[in-house]
Write a protein that holds these residues in place. Structure first.
Motif, PDB file in Angstrom:
ATOM      1  N   LYS A  26       0.840  -1.190   0.000  1.00  0.00           N
ATOM      2  CA  LYS A  26       0.000   0.000   0.000  1.00  0.00           C
ATOM      3  C   LYS A  26       0.875   1.241   0.000  1.00  0.00           C
ATOM      4  CE  LYS A  26      -3.812   2.179   2.500  1.00  0.00           C
ATOM      5  NZ  LYS A  26      -4.682   2.282   1.336  1.00  0.00           N
ATOM      6  N   ILE A  27       0.571   2.160  -0.901  1.00  0.00           N
ATOM      7  CA  ILE A  27       1.320   3.401  -1.018  1.00  0.00           C
ATOM      8  C   ILE A  27       0.595   4.479  -0.238  1.00  0.00           C
ATOM      9  CG2 ILE A  27       2.206   5.117  -2.632  1.00  0.00           C
ATOM     10  CD1 ILE A  27       2.157   2.832  -4.748  1.00  0.00           C
ATOM     11  N   ASN A  28       1.305   5.144   0.651  1.00  0.00           N
ATOM     12  CA  ASN A  28       0.684   6.112   1.532  1.00  0.00           C
ATOM     13  C   ASN A  28       0.684   7.491   0.884  1.00  0.00           C
ATOM     14  OD1 ASN A  28      -0.451   7.312   3.766  1.00  0.00           O
ATOM     15  ND2 ASN A  28       1.473   7.493   4.887  1.00  0.00           N
ATOM     16  N   SER A  29      -0.408   7.843   0.245  1.00  0.00           N
ATOM     17  CA  SER A  29      -0.596   9.170  -0.337  1.00  0.00           C
ATOM     18  C   SER A  29      -2.079   9.470  -0.355  1.00  0.00           C
ATOM     19  CB  SER A  29      -0.042   9.244  -1.763  1.00  0.00           C
ATOM     20  OG  SER A  29      -0.449  10.453  -2.388  1.00  0.00           O
ATOM     21  N   THR A  30      -2.456  10.631   0.161  1.00  0.00           N
ATOM     22  CA  THR A  30      -3.869  11.005   0.159  1.00  0.00           C
ATOM     23  C   THR A  30      -4.413  11.062  -1.256  1.00  0.00           C
ATOM     24  OG1 THR A  30      -5.472  12.617   0.978  1.00  0.00           O
ATOM     25  CG2 THR A  30      -3.413  13.499   0.097  1.00  0.00           C
ATOM     26  N   HIS A  31      -3.525  11.336  -2.236  1.00  0.00           N
ATOM     27  CA  HIS A  31      -3.977  11.458  -3.615  1.00  0.00           C
ATOM     28  C   HIS A  31      -4.290  10.107  -4.243  1.00  0.00           C
ATOM     29  CE1 HIS A  31      -2.836  15.539  -3.001  1.00  0.00           C
ATOM     30  NE2 HIS A  31      -1.550  15.246  -2.915  1.00  0.00           N
ATOM     31  N   LEU A  32      -3.894   9.028  -3.576  1.00  0.00           N
ATOM     32  CA  LEU A  32      -4.204   7.685  -4.060  1.00  0.00           C
ATOM     33  C   LEU A  32      -5.230   7.000  -3.150  1.00  0.00           C
ATOM     34  CD1 LEU A  32      -0.646   6.455  -5.142  1.00  0.00           C
ATOM     35  CD2 LEU A  32      -2.507   7.275  -6.602  1.00  0.00           C
ATOM     36  N   THR A  33      -6.022   7.812  -2.478  1.00  0.00           N
ATOM     37  CA  THR A  33      -7.045   7.275  -1.579  1.00  0.00           C
ATOM     38  C   THR A  33      -7.986   6.320  -2.303  1.00  0.00           C
ATOM     39  OG1 THR A  33      -6.975   9.207  -0.129  1.00  0.00           O
ATOM     40  CG2 THR A  33      -8.998   7.908  -0.103  1.00  0.00           C
ATOM     41  N   GLU A 208     -17.310  17.479   3.142  1.00  0.00           N
ATOM     42  CA  GLU A 208     -15.942  17.900   3.431  1.00  0.00           C
ATOM     43  C   GLU A 208     -15.348  17.229   4.674  1.00  0.00           C
ATOM     44  OE1 GLU A 208     -15.811  22.108   3.898  1.00  0.00           O
ATOM     45  OE2 GLU A 208     -17.138  22.144   5.639  1.00  0.00           O
ATOM     46  N   ASN A 209     -16.166  16.788   5.608  1.00  0.00           N
ATOM     47  CA  ASN A 209     -15.653  16.136   6.817  1.00  0.00           C
ATOM     48  C   ASN A 209     -15.785  14.621   6.774  1.00  0.00           C
ATOM     49  OD1 ASN A 209     -14.975  18.617   8.090  1.00  0.00           O
ATOM     50  ND2 ASN A 209     -17.123  18.908   8.654  1.00  0.00           N
ATOM     51  N   ALA A 210     -16.088  14.079   5.616  1.00  0.00           N
ATOM     52  CA  ALA A 210     -16.302  12.631   5.497  1.00  0.00           C
ATOM     53  C   ALA A 210     -14.993  11.860   5.618  1.00  0.00           C
ATOM     54  CB  ALA A 210     -16.963  12.310   4.165  1.00  0.00           C
ATOM     55  N   THR A 211     -15.087  10.602   5.985  1.00  0.00           N
ATOM     56  CA  THR A 211     -13.957   9.681   6.008  1.00  0.00           C
ATOM     57  C   THR A 211     -14.195   8.606   4.954  1.00  0.00           C
ATOM     58  OG1 THR A 211     -14.921   8.143   7.602  1.00  0.00           O
ATOM     59  CG2 THR A 211     -13.744  10.071   8.483  1.00  0.00           C
ATOM     60  N   LEU A 212     -13.207   7.752   4.766  1.00  0.00           N
ATOM     61  CA  LEU A 212     -13.343   6.680   3.786  1.00  0.00           C
ATOM     62  C   LEU A 212     -14.487   5.738   4.142  1.00  0.00           C
ATOM     63  CD1 LEU A 212      -9.685   5.702   2.882  1.00  0.00           C
ATOM     64  CD2 LEU A 212     -11.230   7.277   1.756  1.00  0.00           C
ATOM     65  N   ASN A 213     -14.772   5.613   5.420  1.00  0.00           N
ATOM     66  CA  ASN A 213     -15.868   4.740   5.844  1.00  0.00           C
ATOM     67  C   ASN A 213     -17.230   5.253   5.391  1.00  0.00           C
ATOM     68  OD1 ASN A 213     -14.112   2.977   7.149  1.00  0.00           O
ATOM     69  ND2 ASN A 213     -14.190   4.136   9.064  1.00  0.00           N
ATOM     70  N   ASP A 214     -17.284   6.527   4.986  1.00  0.00           N
ATOM     71  CA  ASP A 214     -18.547   7.112   4.537  1.00  0.00           C
ATOM     72  C   ASP A 214     -18.812   6.862   3.059  1.00  0.00           C
ATOM     73  OD1 ASP A 214     -19.217   8.316   7.043  1.00  0.00           O
ATOM     74  OD2 ASP A 214     -17.658   9.813   6.662  1.00  0.00           O
ATOM     75  N   ILE A 215     -17.840   6.312   2.347  1.00  0.00           N
ATOM     76  CA  ILE A 215     -18.034   6.031   0.923  1.00  0.00           C
ATOM     77  C   ILE A 215     -18.866   4.768   0.768  1.00  0.00           C
ATOM     78  CG2 ILE A 215     -16.869   5.449  -1.245  1.00  0.00           C
ATOM     79  CD1 ILE A 215     -14.543   7.145  -0.355  1.00  0.00           C
ATOM     80  N   ASN A 216     -19.940   4.887  -0.002  1.00  0.00           N
ATOM     81  CA  ASN A 216     -20.829   3.745  -0.212  1.00  0.00           C
ATOM     82  C   ASN A 216     -21.442   3.832  -1.600  1.00  0.00           C
ATOM     83  OD1 ASN A 216     -23.215   5.476  -0.032  1.00  0.00           O
ATOM     84  ND2 ASN A 216     -22.758   5.557   2.166  1.00  0.00           N
ATOM     85  N   PHE A 257     -11.110   2.433  -7.895  1.00  0.00           N
ATOM     86  CA  PHE A 257     -11.746   2.142  -6.598  1.00  0.00           C
ATOM     87  C   PHE A 257     -11.345   0.781  -6.048  1.00  0.00           C
ATOM     88  CE2 PHE A 257     -15.220   4.513  -9.009  1.00  0.00           C
ATOM     89  CZ  PHE A 257     -14.713   5.741  -8.675  1.00  0.00           C
ATOM     90  N   ALA A 258     -10.141   0.330  -6.390  1.00  0.00           N
ATOM     91  CA  ALA A 258      -9.696  -0.994  -5.960  1.00  0.00           C
ATOM     92  C   ALA A 258      -9.473  -1.079  -4.453  1.00  0.00           C
ATOM     93  CB  ALA A 258      -8.411  -1.373  -6.692  1.00  0.00           C
ATOM     94  N   ASN A 259      -9.430   0.056  -3.761  1.00  0.00           N
ATOM     95  CA  ASN A 259      -9.215   0.050  -2.314  1.00  0.00           C
ATOM     96  C   ASN A 259     -10.482  -0.263  -1.528  1.00  0.00           C
ATOM     97  OD1 ASN A 259      -6.573   0.683  -2.737  1.00  0.00           O
ATOM     98  ND2 ASN A 259      -6.697   2.805  -2.031  1.00  0.00           N
ATOM     99  N   PHE A 260     -11.600  -0.488  -2.222  1.00  0.00           N
ATOM    100  CA  PHE A 260     -12.872  -0.656  -1.535  1.00  0.00           C
ATOM    101  C   PHE A 260     -13.446  -2.052  -1.747  1.00  0.00           C
ATOM    102  CE2 PHE A 260     -12.248   3.817  -2.355  1.00  0.00           C
ATOM    103  CZ  PHE A 260     -12.492   4.362  -1.105  1.00  0.00           C
ATOM    104  N   PRO A 261     -14.352  -2.469  -0.875  1.00  0.00           N
ATOM    105  CA  PRO A 261     -14.993  -3.779  -1.045  1.00  0.00           C
ATOM    106  C   PRO A 261     -15.628  -3.886  -2.426  1.00  0.00           C
ATOM    107  CG  PRO A 261     -15.549  -2.824   1.089  1.00  0.00           C
ATOM    108  CD  PRO A 261     -14.832  -1.761   0.335  1.00  0.00           C
ATOM    109  N   SER A 262     -15.668  -5.100  -2.962  1.00  0.00           N
ATOM    110  CA  SER A 262     -16.125  -5.298  -4.336  1.00  0.00           C
ATOM    111  C   SER A 262     -17.552  -4.791  -4.544  1.00  0.00           C
ATOM    112  CB  SER A 262     -16.029  -6.774  -4.718  1.00  0.00           C
ATOM    113  OG  SER A 262     -16.798  -7.575  -3.830  1.00  0.00           O
ATOM    114  N   SER A 263     -18.405  -4.908  -3.530  1.00  0.00           N
ATOM    115  CA  SER A 263     -19.792  -4.449  -3.688  1.00  0.00           C
ATOM    116  C   SER A 263     -19.847  -2.937  -3.894  1.00  0.00           C
ATOM    117  CB  SER A 263     -20.624  -4.848  -2.475  1.00  0.00           C
ATOM    118  OG  SER A 263     -20.081  -4.291  -1.289  1.00  0.00           O
ATOM    119  N   VAL A 264     -19.045  -2.201  -3.109  1.00  0.00           N
ATOM    120  CA  VAL A 264     -18.987  -0.737  -3.260  1.00  0.00           C
ATOM    121  C   VAL A 264     -18.313  -0.380  -4.577  1.00  0.00           C
ATOM    122  CG1 VAL A 264     -18.046   1.402  -2.306  1.00  0.00           C
ATOM    123  CG2 VAL A 264     -18.981  -0.345  -0.779  1.00  0.00           C
ATOM    124  N   GLN A 265     -17.215  -1.063  -4.886  1.00  0.00           N
ATOM    125  CA  GLN A 265     -16.497  -0.805  -6.126  1.00  0.00           C
ATOM    126  C   GLN A 265     -17.414  -0.978  -7.339  1.00  0.00           C
ATOM    127  OE1 GLN A 265     -13.306  -3.521  -6.986  1.00  0.00           O
ATOM    128  NE2 GLN A 265     -12.272  -2.112  -8.366  1.00  0.00           N
TER     129      GLN A 265
END
Length: 322
Positions: A26-33, A208-216, A257-265
């Motif tokens: 995993k590459i640590n960069s906010t731009h590759l979230t 603007e205050n969302a986290t990755l867990n808020d992506i659905n 969107f490969a960083n997310f579960p397949s259903s969300v992706q």
């Protein structure tokens, strides 16, 4: 071999076996979230998918083409300020030493603009950050009518979303060969820089205050795929070129969107943006008519801003940009 040495060697082999393969690190960069869509690597053995991570954006550079396959960046209010546009186009010295470094002059008199992938106006919080967008690794040969109209309208729309208290993750990229500028169609500039046939942009919109867990599966996604041809894009809006991420994946062989579960992706990949039903409450430029930029949005109607800054509505058919 002593028993103790055999034990140490055995332990090392076990530890090595537990390490993930290099491509899965995993590459640590906010731009590759949202992921690394082409699995780019910072390795000279991958010259046409060479990963460069800067503080301002990340990109996959293609040495054969002379520009990026894609550039990804975060856009939020923290990146925006009042710094002037620097206009300091220059080679990117971070490329490996023996690689050709594209210069601004290689675009001169070509009929194509030096088109930003990550926009200058998305990085106005400091001089250094704005200057970084003028590196030639962030430029593509772009049809002027596209760069200055529909593409620019979409860039403005993104910043308007930020003003409406959103945070965006954006990837802009290219594929195919052959475009059309002011001097006609061509495949290369000066026999060095390949001209892309298509230019796409994928935008993930979050509070603007969302986290990755808020992506659905309900997260707004905008995917747009433009032809890089003056005659096709002249005086049009970006809405006409809306598509799905899945369609762009088929054409680029990338995986978004490969960083997310397949259903969300899967849900995000197959969503098609519709300005008439979106939850986003921002209108966008559609085209220019009689010197006025016409706007369209989910509220309906077609309008421009008059000299007093008020909306003036015109025939709805003038905003037939879809």
């Amino acid at each position: 071999m002593s028993r103790s040495l055999a034990y140490v060697i055995g332990l090392l082999l076990i530890l090595v076996g537990c390490l993930p393969p290099p491509n899965s690190v995993k590459i640590n960069s906010t731009h590759l979230t949202m992921g690394n869509p082409s699995n780019a690597q910072a390795n000279v053995s991958s010259p046409n998918n060479y990963l460069i991570i800067k503080p301002q954006y990340a990109l996959s550079y293609n040495r054969s083409k002379g520009y990026a396959n894609w550039v990804s960046w975060e856009l939020s209010k923290s990146w925006l300020g009042s710094v002037d546009r620097q206009n300091d186009f220059r080679p990117d010295e971070s490329l490996p030493q023996n690689w050709h470094k594209v210069t601004p002059n290689e675009y001169s008199n070509s009929g194509f603009d030096r088109g930003h992938l990550c926009p200058s106006a998305d990085r106005t919080n400091s001089t250094a950050n704005n200057s970084s967008t003028f590196l030639m690794t962030n430029m593509i040969p772009q049809a002027p009518e596209l760069n200055r109209e529909a593409w620019a309208y979409l860039e403005e729309f993104c910043r308007e979303l930020v003003a409406q208290k959103h945070k965006l993750f954006i990837t802009a990229g290219t594929y195919g060969t052959g475009g059309e500028g002011t001097k006609g169609a061509t495949n290369k500039l000066n026999d060095k820089i390949e001209v892309p046939a298509r230019i796409y942009k994928i935008i993930v919109v979050l509070p603007e205050n969302a986290t990755l867990n808020d992506i659905n599966s309900d997260t707004p996604i905008i995917a747009v795929d433009f032809p890089n041809k003056n005659s096709v894009v002249q005086n049009t809006g970006w809405i006409r070129f809306v598509t799905t991420v899945a369609d762009i994946e088929r054409k680029t062989d990338n995986d978004f969107f490969a960083n997310f579960p397949s259903s969300v992706q899967n849900a995000l990949q197959n969503k098609r943006f519709d300005y008439r039903s979106t939850s986003l409450n921002v209108d966008t430029k559609c085209r220019v008519h009689n010197g006025n930029a016409l706007y369209i949005g989910k509220s309906g109607g077609c309008y421009y801003f008059n000299s007093k800054g008020n909306k003036t509505y015109v025939d709805r058919e003038l905003c037939d940009c879809q």
